[in-house]
Design a protein around this motif. Structure first.
Motif, PDB file in Angstrom:
ATOM      1  N   VAL A 120      27.983  65.430  -5.416  1.00 17.75           N
ATOM      2  CA  VAL A 120      27.934  66.978  -5.793  1.00 17.75           C
ATOM      3  C   VAL A 120      29.162  68.112  -6.973  1.00 17.75           C
ATOM      4  O   VAL A 120      29.819  67.276  -6.980  1.00 17.75           O
ATOM      5  CB  VAL A 120      28.485  67.720  -4.609  1.00 17.75           C
ATOM      6  N   ALA A 143      25.518  63.020  -0.288  1.00 16.60           N
ATOM      7  CA  ALA A 143      25.680  63.728  -1.764  1.00 16.60           C
ATOM      8  C   ALA A 143      26.344  63.703  -3.112  1.00 16.60           C
ATOM      9  O   ALA A 143      27.862  64.110  -2.565  1.00 16.60           O
ATOM     10  CB  ALA A 143      24.347  65.118  -1.930  1.00 16.60           C
ATOM     11  N   HIS A 173      26.498  64.399   4.025  1.00 22.43           N
ATOM     12  CA  HIS A 173      25.785  63.849   3.926  1.00 22.43           C
ATOM     13  C   HIS A 173      25.288  63.127   2.748  1.00 22.43           C
ATOM     14  O   HIS A 173      24.414  62.470   1.976  1.00 22.43           O
ATOM     15  CB  HIS A 173      24.409  64.752   3.091  1.00 22.43           C
ATOM     16  N   PHE A 192      19.178  67.645   2.251  1.00 24.38           N
ATOM     17  CA  PHE A 192      19.951  66.764   1.926  1.00 24.38           C
ATOM     18  C   PHE A 192      20.411  65.940   3.192  1.00 24.38           C
ATOM     19  O   PHE A 192      20.685  64.346   3.789  1.00 24.38           O
ATOM     20  CB  PHE A 192      21.656  66.627   1.425  1.00 24.38           C
ATOM     21  N   LEU A 196      23.802  67.257  -6.715  1.00 32.13           N
ATOM     22  CA  LEU A 196      23.597  68.634  -6.567  1.00 32.13           C
ATOM     23  C   LEU A 196      24.153  69.611  -7.589  1.00 32.13           C
ATOM     24  O   LEU A 196      25.634  69.105  -7.828  1.00 32.13           O
ATOM     25  CB  LEU A 196      23.903  69.038  -4.624  1.00 32.13           C
ATOM     26  N   ALA A 229      27.378  69.428   1.756  1.00 33.65           N
ATOM     27  CA  ALA A 229      26.514  68.414   1.096  1.00 33.65           C
ATOM     28  C   ALA A 229      26.803  67.089   1.178  1.00 33.65           C
ATOM     29  O   ALA A 229      26.177  66.066   0.450  1.00 33.65           O
ATOM     30  CB  ALA A 229      25.536  68.655  -0.164  1.00 33.65           C
ATOM     31  N   SER A 230      28.320  67.221   0.069  1.00 30.97           N
ATOM     32  CA  SER A 230      29.288  65.724  -0.128  1.00 30.97           C
ATOM     33  C   SER A 230      29.788  65.350   0.969  1.00 30.97           C
ATOM     34  O   SER A 230      29.101  63.817   0.731  1.00 30.97           O
ATOM     35  CB  SER A 230      30.464  66.348  -0.829  1.00 30.97           C
ATOM     36  N   ALA A 270      21.849  72.903   3.201  1.00 34.74           N
ATOM     37  CA  ALA A 270      22.432  71.473   2.948  1.00 34.74           C
ATOM     38  C   ALA A 270      21.691  70.702   3.871  1.00 34.74           C
ATOM     39  O   ALA A 270      21.149  69.211   3.542  1.00 34.74           O
ATOM     40  CB  ALA A 270      23.694  71.471   2.894  1.00 34.74           C
ATOM     41  N   ASP A 271      21.768  70.935   4.954  1.00 35.16           N
ATOM     42  CA  ASP A 271      20.875  70.239   6.406  1.00 35.16           C
ATOM     43  C   ASP A 271      20.005  69.873   6.224  1.00 35.16           C
ATOM     44  O   ASP A 271      19.276  69.066   6.184  1.00 35.16           O
ATOM     45  CB  ASP A 271      21.048  70.955   7.232  1.00 35.16           C
TER      46      ASP A 271
END
Length: 454
Positions: A32, A30, A28, A328, A8, A24-25, A324-325
């Motif tokens: 980013v 990710a 989850h 990811f 992302l 997100a990071s 984000a939810d």
């Protein structure tokens, strides 16, 4: 193994973008990155909600001193020291900016402190020329003040510059009738500036409930602000001494130390490369998204003011978290844009949630319950500023469709009203609730007979 540099890439370090990047990071897993070309924290923290609210507090102390004297305190009121306030404000904004940066980095987000644009659906270009590939792009660049032509190059202020003044002007013309115009006009008048608020419409706060509009307008004028509606500029010129000469549709020609354009904000999309990447844009450049904040290009999403859905910081945060939810976290979530409470930080404040009377009447028969009165705190000293408590109720179901408050602390009160209306409370629920006495909001549970029906 991913073929992209990041999962992302977020363009914009404001409230919505930072929330999306962090979730997100950290939640989850990710990878980013984020780019912010100005200062972390975005409009709300650096040149919006936070500095504005601190200025509201500062302006309110002047009236509080006058009120204290009326109550019997022996006080001496001096001039407001803008430079001292500005120094403290700058320090506070730097502190908040560093917190936003630290929190994002602590969540594992890589931050590029420079401009980024969209090169293609999976690539962003940094200002230093680097190209970075990413599985998803989130545009969270917010909005930017709009100054109508032909006044854009005269050096007048917008809400971006109001907090950067070296000194307070003696007089100011504020153009606009929205919440930013009303808030700034009230703040500056409270700090000792002679303010004229000029709006081309019939009443300020277009889109708000009409009774709320009227109460706020009356309060502004009572405080000494010169409010001029149904009036627009016909000419504006910058004088050699830096002041402004303004001509209006009423035939007047006047001079002001400075001019503030609070004539609206538009999505901040210029030069981002969105149209070139195939992203559909709406009126004024708003990024068109679906219920999950996804554009017509599957890899590109957008949240916050750049989408021009509801221009409020908490909405951008909720949209960023939901994005984000969804993308990811494997949990599709649609941000709920109904029953969103908001406040206008005039003096007194105005709070609103749900439908206005006008909106509700267009949907069916309604009952209006309303009380307008002098609060105990100010009636004791013969001050005339009135409070307003208003409920808009469906005549068939008795469900409360809207709540509108003008009173000290209305921003705090409307947050609780937002929960109540979100739960679907009826007028009977209000009637069954015991009052807290003596308070202003006890009126909300003591309104037994409708003021009018429609």
């Amino acid at each position: 193994m991913s073929t992209f540099d990041y999962d992302l890439f977020v363009i914009g370090g404001g409230s919505g973008g930072v929330r999306a990047a962090r979730i997100a990071s950290s939640d989850h897993g990710a990878k980013v990155a984020m780019a912010e070309e100005f200062r972390m924290g975005g409009t709300c923290v650096i040149r919006g909600c936070v500095p504005k609210k601190l200025m509201v507090f500062a302006a309110g102390h002047g009236a509080a001193i006058d009120e204290a004297a009326a109550y019997g305190w022996q006080v001496e009121k001096g001039r407001f020291d803008w430079r001292a306030f500005r120094t403290r404000l700058d320090g506070e904004l730097r502190r908040l900016e560093s917190i936003y940066t630290r929190n994002a980095e602590a969540a594992g987000v890589t931050i590029f402190h420079q401009r980024a644009t969209v090169a293609d659906p999976h690539t962003v270009r940094l200002a230093d020329g680097r190209l970075i590939t990413t599985r998803h792009i989130l545009v969270a660049t917010g909005g930017t003040p709009f100054v109508p032509e032909p006044y854009a190059d005269l050096g007048a202020m917008t809400s971006n510059e109001i907090f950067l003044m070296d000194r307070l002007p003696g007089s100011m013309l504020v153009l606009g009738g929205g919440f930013i115009a009303c808030e700034m006009a009230g703040i500056l008048q409270g700090l000792g500036v002679a303010v004229t608020l000029m709006y081309r419409g019939t009443q300020i706060l277009r889109g708000f409930d009409s009774d709320l509009q009227g109460h706020v307008a009356a309060a502004l004028m009572q405080q000494g602000l010169n409010l001029e509606v149904n009036t627009d500029l016909t000419a504006l010129e910058r004088l050699p001494d830096g002041r402004f000469r303004a001509s209006d549709t009423q035939g007047r020609v006047r001079e002001f130390d400075t001019v503030l354009f609070a004539t609206g904000r538009r999505p901040n999309v210029d030069g981002l490369g969105l149209a070139e990447a195939g992203v559909n844009l709406g009126d004024g450049g708003a990024v068109i998204v679906d219920d999950y904040s996804q554009t017509n290009i599957p890899s590109i999403f957008a949240v916050g003011d750049v989408t021009d859905r509801i221009q409020l910081t908490p909405v951008a945060i909720r949209e960023g978290h939901a994005f984000a939810d969804t993308v990811f976290g494997g949990t599709p979530i649609k941000p709920d844009h109904t029953m969103v409470a908001s406040a206008v930080f005039t003096r007194p404040e105005a709070g609103t949630v749900g439908l206005t009377e006008e909106q509700a009447r267009a949907e069916g028969p309604v009952e209006i319950y309303m009380a307008s009165f002098n609060p105990m705190q100010t009636s004791f000293i013969k001050a005339e500023t009135k409070a307003l408590m208003k409920l808009v109720v469906c005549a068939k179901t008795r469900k409360v469709l809207g709540c509108h408050i003008v009173a000290p602390g209305a921003g705090e009160l409307i947050q609780l009203a937002g929960v109540i209306l979100k739960m679907g409370a009826t007028k009977d629920d209000f009637d069954r609730t015991m009052a807290v006495h003596p308070t202003m909001t006890e009126e909300l549970v003591l309104l037994r007979k409708p003021t009018r029906t429609a």
